[in-house]
Scaffold this motif. Structure first.
Motif, PDB file in Angstrom:
ATOM      1  N   VAL A  44      39.109  -6.475  56.770  1.00  0.00           N
ATOM      2  CA  VAL A  44      39.292  -7.515  57.789  1.00  0.00           C
ATOM      3  C   VAL A  44      40.397  -8.480  57.369  1.00  0.00           C
ATOM      4  O   VAL A  44      41.262  -8.845  58.173  1.00  0.00           O
ATOM      5  N   CYS A  45      40.394  -8.884  56.107  1.00  0.00           N
ATOM      6  CA  CYS A  45      41.433  -9.806  55.633  1.00  0.00           C
ATOM      7  C   CYS A  45      42.815  -9.165  55.691  1.00  0.00           C
ATOM      8  O   CYS A  45      43.795  -9.823  56.044  1.00  0.00           O
ATOM      9  N   ILE A  46      42.891  -7.885  55.364  1.00  0.00           N
ATOM     10  CA  ILE A  46      44.182  -7.196  55.449  1.00  0.00           C
ATOM     11  C   ILE A  46      44.669  -7.157  56.892  1.00  0.00           C
ATOM     12  O   ILE A  46      45.846  -7.398  57.171  1.00  0.00           O
ATOM     13  N   SER A  47      43.776  -6.880  57.816  1.00  0.00           N
ATOM     14  CA  SER A  47      44.207  -6.827  59.217  1.00  0.00           C
ATOM     15  C   SER A  47      44.594  -8.208  59.732  1.00  0.00           C
ATOM     16  O   SER A  47      45.501  -8.328  60.553  1.00  0.00           O
ATOM     17  N   LEU A  48      43.943  -9.250  59.253  1.00  0.00           N
ATOM     18  CA  LEU A  48      44.295 -10.598  59.701  1.00  0.00           C
ATOM     19  C   LEU A  48      45.617 -11.081  59.115  1.00  0.00           C
ATOM     20  O   LEU A  48      46.200 -12.036  59.620  1.00  0.00           O
ATOM     21  N   VAL A  58      49.171  -4.347  65.574  1.00  0.00           N
ATOM     22  CA  VAL A  58      48.848  -3.741  64.277  1.00  0.00           C
ATOM     23  C   VAL A  58      47.549  -4.331  63.736  1.00  0.00           C
ATOM     24  O   VAL A  58      46.717  -3.612  63.176  1.00  0.00           O
ATOM     25  N   ALA A  59      47.354  -5.631  63.923  1.00  0.00           N
ATOM     26  CA  ALA A  59      46.110  -6.265  63.476  1.00  0.00           C
ATOM     27  C   ALA A  59      44.913  -5.690  64.222  1.00  0.00           C
ATOM     28  O   ALA A  59      43.879  -5.376  63.613  1.00  0.00           O
ATOM     29  N   ALA A  60      45.050  -5.525  65.528  1.00  0.00           N
ATOM     30  CA  ALA A  60      43.948  -4.959  66.308  1.00  0.00           C
ATOM     31  C   ALA A  60      43.697  -3.504  65.935  1.00  0.00           C
ATOM     32  O   ALA A  60      42.543  -3.065  65.836  1.00  0.00           O
ATOM     33  N   ALA A  61      44.769  -2.754  65.711  1.00  0.00           N
ATOM     34  CA  ALA A  61      44.606  -1.352  65.318  1.00  0.00           C
ATOM     35  C   ALA A  61      43.953  -1.248  63.944  1.00  0.00           C
ATOM     36  O   ALA A  61      43.098  -0.383  63.722  1.00  0.00           O
ATOM     37  N   GLN A  62      44.335  -2.122  63.021  1.00  0.00           N
ATOM     38  CA  GLN A  62      43.704  -2.134  61.701  1.00  0.00           C
ATOM     39  C   GLN A  62      42.209  -2.416  61.827  1.00  0.00           C
ATOM     40  O   GLN A  62      41.398  -1.779  61.161  1.00  0.00           O
ATOM     41  N   LEU A  63      41.863  -3.394  62.659  1.00  0.00           N
ATOM     42  CA  LEU A  63      40.445  -3.714  62.834  1.00  0.00           C
ATOM     43  C   LEU A  63      39.685  -2.546  63.441  1.00  0.00           C
ATOM     44  O   LEU A  63      38.588  -2.205  62.991  1.00  0.00           O
ATOM     45  N   LEU A  64      40.262  -1.936  64.466  1.00  0.00           N
ATOM     46  CA  LEU A  64      39.570  -0.829  65.123  1.00  0.00           C
ATOM     47  C   LEU A  64      39.437   0.384  64.216  1.00  0.00           C
ATOM     48  O   LEU A  64      38.367   0.988  64.116  1.00  0.00           O
ATOM     49  N   ILE A  65      40.522   0.746  63.558  1.00  0.00           N
ATOM     50  CA  ILE A  65      40.517   1.987  62.791  1.00  0.00           C
ATOM     51  C   ILE A  65      39.800   1.816  61.459  1.00  0.00           C
ATOM     52  O   ILE A  65      38.879   2.567  61.136  1.00  0.00           O
TER      53      ILE A  65
END
Length: 177
Positions: A44-48, A58-65
């Protein structure tokens, strides 16, 4: 997102602290379920981290994937495995643990010495020659995001539910044998 420098720095420090706490939780917690939750905090921290650099897709894709799929898969695998076999041969401290802790501590202190000397707010993410390419990619990424959140929202969610049900079914079948 154009934030003032102090708010930007506070955001980066808080996300970095979350990364450090989550990473330490992954490594130091002996319960694998807690380690999996700590890896979720790290993801979560990486995506934020992508939000201050205006990379919302990219943040939303990181969270989803990563958080929505990979971390849930890790949690399912950890919850359904037999944990008693891992605790029977538990040794408190080995030579490999000592060597690993020395290497990790030296890397940690070198990062602590390097991070304050870096001007994080002044980093330019693109150069002048790449701006035309970046603008084209941004519009394509925006189009993909728009299509995923409007036209393909229902199929995307149905596929995720089907994958979740098949994962639970596969684990249930494996537990019977």
């Amino acid at each position: 997102m154009d934030l003032p420098a102090p708010i930007h720095d506070i955001l980066l420090v808080s996300l970095g602290s979350g990364l450090i706490v989550g990473g330490l939780g992954v490594v130091l917690l002996t319960n694998p379920i807690y380690s999996a939750f700590s890896s979720g905090l790290v993801l979560v921290c990486i995506s934020l981290f992508y939000i201050p650099s205006n990379s919302y897709f990219v943040a939303a894709a990181q969270l989803l994937i990563y958080v929505g799929a990979i971390n849930v898969l890790i949690l399912f695998a950890v919850m359904f495995m037999n944990g008693s076999e891992y605790y029977n041969s538990f040794h408190f401290w080995t030579i490999g643990d000592g060597f690993t802790s020395v290497v990790c501590t030296s890397i940690f202190f070198s990062l602590i010495a390097t991070i304050p000397n870096t001007s994080w707010y002044g980093i330019i993410w693109t150069t002048r020659s790449n701006q035309i390419i970046e603008q084209d990619l941004t519009s394509n990424v925006q189009q993909i995001g728009i299509h995923l959140s409007t036209d393909f929202y229902l199929p995307f969610e149905l596929i995720s539910i089907i994958l979740l049900v098949s994962l639970v079914g596969a684990i249930a079948m494996a537990r019977r044998e």
